[in-house]
Design a protein around this motif. Structure first.
Motif, short mmCIF file in Angstrom:
data_model
loop_
_atom_site.label_atom_id
_atom_site.label_comp_id
_atom_site.label_asym_id
_atom_site.label_seq_id
_atom_site.Cartn_x
_atom_site.Cartn_y
_atom_site.Cartn_z
N VAL A 4 1.09 -1.06 0.07
CA VAL A 4 0.07 0.15 -0.10
C VAL A 4 0.82 1.31 -0.11
O VAL A 4 1.88 1.48 0.83
CB VAL A 4 -1.03 0.03 1.31
CG1 VAL A 4 -1.66 1.15 1.37
CG2 VAL A 4 -1.81 -1.21 1.32
N HIS A 6 -0.05 4.64 0.01
CA HIS A 6 -0.61 5.34 1.25
C HIS A 6 -2.08 5.49 1.24
O HIS A 6 -2.66 5.05 0.59
CB HIS A 6 -0.09 6.98 1.20
CG HIS A 6 -0.65 7.55 -0.02
ND1 HIS A 6 -0.07 7.64 -1.24
CD2 HIS A 6 -1.60 8.48 0.15
CE1 HIS A 6 -1.03 8.35 -1.96
NE2 HIS A 6 -1.85 8.83 -1.37
N THR A 7 -2.66 6.02 2.34
CA THR A 7 -3.78 5.90 2.71
C THR A 7 -4.30 7.50 2.74
O THR A 7 -3.76 8.42 3.49
CB THR A 7 -4.35 5.34 3.88
OG1 THR A 7 -4.03 4.16 3.88
CG2 THR A 7 -6.04 5.57 4.22
N GLU A 8 -5.35 8.02 1.92
CA GLU A 8 -5.82 9.36 1.90
C GLU A 8 -7.34 9.42 2.13
O GLU A 8 -8.18 9.08 1.12
CB GLU A 8 -5.38 9.90 0.67
CG GLU A 8 -5.80 11.48 0.46
CD GLU A 8 -5.35 11.84 -0.87
OE1 GLU A 8 -4.36 11.40 -1.53
OE2 GLU A 8 -5.80 13.06 -1.11
N GLN A 12 -7.59 4.15 -0.57
CA GLN A 12 -6.23 3.41 -0.26
C GLN A 12 -5.68 3.08 -1.47
O GLN A 12 -6.34 2.41 -2.49
CB GLN A 12 -6.51 2.02 0.63
CG GLN A 12 -5.47 1.20 1.12
CD GLN A 12 -5.71 0.22 1.79
OE1 GLN A 12 -6.39 0.41 2.72
NE2 GLN A 12 -5.09 -1.07 1.63
N ASN A 13 -4.61 3.40 -1.95
CA ASN A 13 -3.91 3.15 -2.99
C ASN A 13 -3.06 1.96 -2.78
O ASN A 13 -2.51 1.70 -1.91
CB ASN A 13 -2.80 4.32 -3.26
CG ASN A 13 -3.63 5.58 -3.70
OD1 ASN A 13 -4.78 5.40 -4.35
ND2 ASN A 13 -3.07 6.83 -3.62
N THR A 23 -7.63 -7.01 -1.39
CA THR A 23 -7.44 -6.21 -0.06
C THR A 23 -8.99 -5.85 0.44
O THR A 23 -9.71 -5.21 -0.23
CB THR A 23 -6.81 -4.55 -0.06
OG1 THR A 23 -5.33 -5.31 -0.79
CG2 THR A 23 -6.47 -4.05 1.08
N ILE A 29 -12.14 3.41 5.03
CA ILE A 29 -11.83 2.95 3.76
C ILE A 29 -12.83 2.28 2.92
O ILE A 29 -13.19 1.39 3.33
CB ILE A 29 -10.65 2.13 3.32
CG1 ILE A 29 -9.33 2.65 4.14
CG2 ILE A 29 -10.15 1.77 2.09
CD1 ILE A 29 -8.73 4.21 3.59
N MET A 32 -10.76 2.12 -3.10
CA MET A 32 -9.32 1.55 -3.64
C MET A 32 -8.84 1.90 -5.03
O MET A 32 -9.70 1.79 -5.77
CB MET A 32 -9.08 -0.12 -3.30
CG MET A 32 -9.06 -0.06 -1.92
SD MET A 32 -8.65 -1.85 -1.45
CE MET A 32 -9.16 -2.02 0.35
#
Length: 233
Positions: A4, A6-8, A12-13, A23, A29, A32
């Motif tokens: 992953v 990063h999470t924004e 989730q990327n 995932t 979240i 994705m």
């Protein structure tokens, strides 16, 4: 181990297709993204397909039979690979060329077409996958930045008039039956997130086993003279 970047906010990327499909959503979240800079000329595929209606599904056979340049062939290979990967995952992808979607004018005060922010719903556990390869791309919006339309007093009052009975339980069933409960109105100063071109997305939907809020999304207003090419399932 899941890669992953990063999470924004709610997004989730991930770094690869396998992570995207495997995932699970958790916490806040509910979207994705597999970010990609795709090569190839997807516009050539759009131009080579005759569109007799506002929207048309392209079969794999039709896609394979198109006479394309080298760049068009690269684009076709990506489409076929994405289709194959989603199919092997158990999804039922469709590849569409879209001039525009049908507008809903049955209830002027409450359109329920895909241009309105909405969530998808299913009786079984599943997710929505989509990618725009050419043309305008969809938007999502954080759940905290929108209000379910059936909870807005003036809209709810109009819906009760439309229902025409005093039975509250029946009214709630009416809202679900006609999909009014799936639609949301952005709050003032809401900040939509555009899904971009070439990125493959997984969005959470409303189903009995879901552990997260469904993702609010909408179709874009198409650009005049520019059809969209997208895959969705």
């Amino acid at each position: 181990m899941i890669n992953v970047t990063h999470t924004e906010n709610q997004i989730q990327n991930v770094l690869n297709f396998q992570d995207l499909i495997s995932t699970p959503f958790q916490g806040e979240i509910n979207a994705m993204c597999l970010k990609r800079n795709l090569i190839g000329d997807f516009s050539e595929i759009v131009e080579k397909v005759t569109l007799n209606e506002n929207m048309s599904e392209i079969s794999l056979e039709e896609l394979r039979e198109l006479q394309l340049s080298e760049q068009g062939q690269l684009a076709r290979k990506i489409l076929l690979n994405d289709f194959k990967g989603l199919k092997e995952h158990g999804a039922s992808p469709t590849l569409n060329i879209i001039k525009c979607y049908d507008r809903d004018d049955a209830f002027p005060f409450f359109p329920t077409d895909v241009y309105s922010y909405h969530v998808d719903r299913s009786p079984i556990a599943t997710d929505t996958f989509l990618c725009t390869y050419y043309g305008a791309s969809s938007d999502i919006i954080p759940n905290s930045q929108a209000t379910q339309k059936i909870l807005i007093p003036e809209i709810r009052a109009e819906l009760k008039k439309l229902y025409g009975e005093s039975d509250e339980k029946g009214f709630e069933s009416f809202l679900s039956e006609y999909f009014f409960d799936l639609h949301y109105q952005p709050k003032p100063n809401a900040q939509p997130i555009n899904l971009g071109i070439g990125n493959l997305w997984k969005l959470a939907i409303d189903h009995p086993e879901s552990k997260v809020l469904p993702c609010l999304h909408r179709a874009p207003k198409e650009k005049t003279g520019e059809n969209r090419l997208m895959i969705i399932c």
